[in-house]
Design an enzyme around this catalytic site. Structure first.
Site, mmCIF file in Angstrom:
data_model
loop_
_atom_site.group_PDB
_atom_site.id
_atom_site.type_symbol
_atom_site.label_atom_id
_atom_site.label_comp_id
_atom_site.label_asym_id
_atom_site.label_seq_id
_atom_site.Cartn_x
_atom_site.Cartn_y
_atom_site.Cartn_z
ATOM 1 N N ARG A 1 -9.930 0.998 5.210
ATOM 2 C CA ARG A 1 -9.278 0.267 4.133
ATOM 3 C C ARG A 1 -10.323 -0.076 3.076
ATOM 4 O O ARG A 1 -11.494 -0.271 3.399
ATOM 5 C CB ARG A 1 -8.613 -1.028 4.642
ATOM 6 C CG ARG A 1 -7.420 -0.797 5.563
ATOM 7 C CD ARG A 1 -6.265 -0.157 4.815
ATOM 8 N NE ARG A 1 -5.066 -0.003 5.621
ATOM 9 C CZ ARG A 1 -4.776 1.055 6.348
ATOM 10 N NH1 ARG A 1 -5.633 2.068 6.420
ATOM 11 N NH2 ARG A 1 -3.645 1.135 7.018
ATOM 12 N N GLU B 1 -7.101 -6.083 -0.569
ATOM 13 C CA GLU B 1 -7.217 -5.029 0.453
ATOM 14 C C GLU B 1 -6.131 -4.007 0.237
ATOM 15 O O GLU B 1 -5.004 -4.343 -0.139
ATOM 16 C CB GLU B 1 -7.100 -5.660 1.842
ATOM 17 C CG GLU B 1 -7.220 -4.674 3.005
ATOM 18 C CD GLU B 1 -5.878 -4.302 3.631
ATOM 19 O OE1 GLU B 1 -5.879 -3.648 4.689
ATOM 20 O OE2 GLU B 1 -4.821 -4.650 3.052
ATOM 21 N N ARG C 1 -9.436 2.682 11.128
ATOM 22 C CA ARG C 1 -8.461 2.219 10.142
ATOM 23 C C ARG C 1 -9.201 1.936 8.834
ATOM 24 O O ARG C 1 -9.521 0.782 8.513
ATOM 25 C CB ARG C 1 -7.763 0.958 10.648
ATOM 26 C CG ARG C 1 -6.698 0.392 9.722
ATOM 27 C CD ARG C 1 -6.193 -0.949 10.258
ATOM 28 N NE ARG C 1 -5.296 -1.599 9.342
ATOM 29 C CZ ARG C 1 -3.994 -1.358 9.235
ATOM 30 N NH1 ARG C 1 -3.436 -0.449 10.004
ATOM 31 N NH2 ARG C 1 -3.249 -2.011 8.365
ATOM 32 N N CYS D 1 0.804 -1.226 0.000
ATOM 33 C CA CYS D 1 0.000 0.000 0.000
ATOM 34 C C CYS D 1 0.832 1.269 0.000
ATOM 35 O O CYS D 1 0.300 2.349 -0.219
ATOM 36 C CB CYS D 1 -0.935 0.022 1.209
ATOM 37 S SG CYS D 1 -0.104 0.327 2.789
#
Length: 421
Positions: free
Chosen positions: A155, A109, A153, A70
């Protein structure tokens, strides 16, 4: 179903899908230490580099999982997207394997910025690549706190469903689903676990900021920063087009006079660090700058005396980013992060996102003068059942910051309905 785990890290996909009874038949992870841990924790030795994996050597599988790197898309990373030479196009190898094996599902993800980087062109590339090989693509941005887990968080979770499968049978998990169990942060935290004590310098700076909050007796603080260098400052918000002579009539950081400056270098040295490059206040700081100047004007003598005790060495420690309770301004009743942008004060019921890019942002429990432990962080990622975590604290938080939340994967995997063979 059988699944493969690419860019496996600590194995968040593995834990989540195994909890639904699925079986991992292949994994891949480039970091040698994480490969060792994966073998200890999951009983499978990962391949080392996705770029050297032949499609034919990957076992047949029903679900392909990949938390592709990421950093190129993260706000904390370089934000180069697909142009990043190190990892931006590793997604191509995921497509390559999916095209060869045609698993029923592809589950990915990443950070939400993957949807918008390069004006959305990289996301178009990813979506089109999977659609070209026969998958329908859907996605949701989910934060653990949405599903009862006390961590902010966000995502993006991306599901590719093979075109011959009824995609409508899948439902994304939501907070209203039966069986969603809400866990409080209090249940996660355990000060008996091994943890790092807060350094005295950080304890002292928090105490100093508390002294300011107590002395100012501010009625309400709501998503604003107190920017100490603005105490006494009068320089224009945008001085990029002003001459050196015009600026001599103003005051810089902490009210320092600019009248004796003979060069731009001398003048900028007396300015706050955040205006030295662009010669203007960044747009995102304007609200806080104005708030801080007004605060100073109403409490000039107190702020001047307080600022004398504040160290000017660390720029970020001169800014208090208040994201906590609007009325009760007691730092020890909150969670703290020391960030590059400032000391961030957060509400005590939800942990901030675990960050892989830097070990300096590990959340702090000021009431106990300690950092969150790696074991508590593992609980937030639902990886606390692992037999072993990285030994060193920095390595553990980096791995946990990169990991996919296993509980979210478990809830997604629960709704994947396999096609009868």
């Amino acid at each position: 179903m059988k699944f493969i785990d690419i860019f496996s890290g600590l194995g968040g996909f593995h834990v989540g899908l195994k909890n639904n009874g699925h079986e991992c038949v292949f994994s891949c992870e480039i970091n040698e230490d994480l490969r060792d841990l994966y073998e200890i924790n999951h009983g499978i030795r990962p391949h080392d580099d996705i770029r050297t994996v032949s499609e034919s050597d990957v076992p047949a599988h029903d679900i392909l999982c990949a938390g592709f790197p990421c950093q190129p898309f993260s706000l904390a990373g370089k934000k180069k997207g697909a142009k990043c030479p190190e990892s931006g196009r590793l997604i191509d190898h995921v497509v390559r394997i999916a095209d060869y094996h045609k698993p029923q599902f592809v589950l990915l993800e990443n950070v939400p910025n993957v949807l918008t980087i390069e004006n959305g062109t990289f996301w178009d590339y990813v979506r089109n690549s999977f659609e070209r090989i026969g998958y329908r693509i859907d996605y949701r941005v989910i934060s653990p706190v949405d599903l009862g887990i006390p961590q902010n968080r966000k995502r993006v979770f991306i599901l590719g469903t093979r075109s011959d499968i009824n995609a409508e049978s899948f439902k994304w998990p939501s907070a209203s689903d039966e069986g969603i169990v809400r866990v409080s942060l209090e249940e996660v935290l355990d000060n008996t676990l091994d943890h790092k004590k807060l350094e005295s310098k950080k304890s002292d700076i928090l105490a100093l900021w508390q002294e300011l909050l107590n002395g100012l007796n501010i009625a309400t603080l709501c998503s604003v920063s107190i920017v100490a260098p603005e105490f006494g400052a009068t320089y224009p918000e945008n001085f990029s087009k002003l001459s050196l002579r015009e600026l001599k009539h103003y005051k810089g950081a902490y009210g320092q006079s600019l009248e004796h400056c003979h060069t731009w270098a001398e003048l900028l040295a007396l300015m706050p660090s955040y205006v030295q490059k662009g010669k203007q206040i960044p747009q995102w700081m304007l609200k806080s700058i104005r708030f801080s100047r007004n605060l100073y004007q109403a409490n000039e003598n107190f702020c001047d005396q307080w600022a004398k005790k504040l160290s000017k060495i660390n720029n970020s420690w001169q800014i208090l980013e208040w994201r906590g309770a609007h009325v009760k301004h007691v730092i020890k009743d909150h969670i703290v992060q020391f960030r590059a942008s400032g000391i961030r004060i957060l509400k005590a019921d939800i942990a901030p996102s675990l960050i892989a890019m830097t070990p300096t942002q590990i959340p702090i429990i000021p009431s106990e003068s300690r950092y969150v432990s790696k074991h508590e962080a593992a609980k937030l990622q639902y990886l606390h059942t692992l037999k072993k975590l990285p030994e060193k604290n920095n390595a553990a938080f980096k791995a946990l910051g990169n990991a996919v939340n296993a509980k979210i994967i478990e809830l997604i995997g629960k709704n994947l309905i396999p096609v009868s063979l």
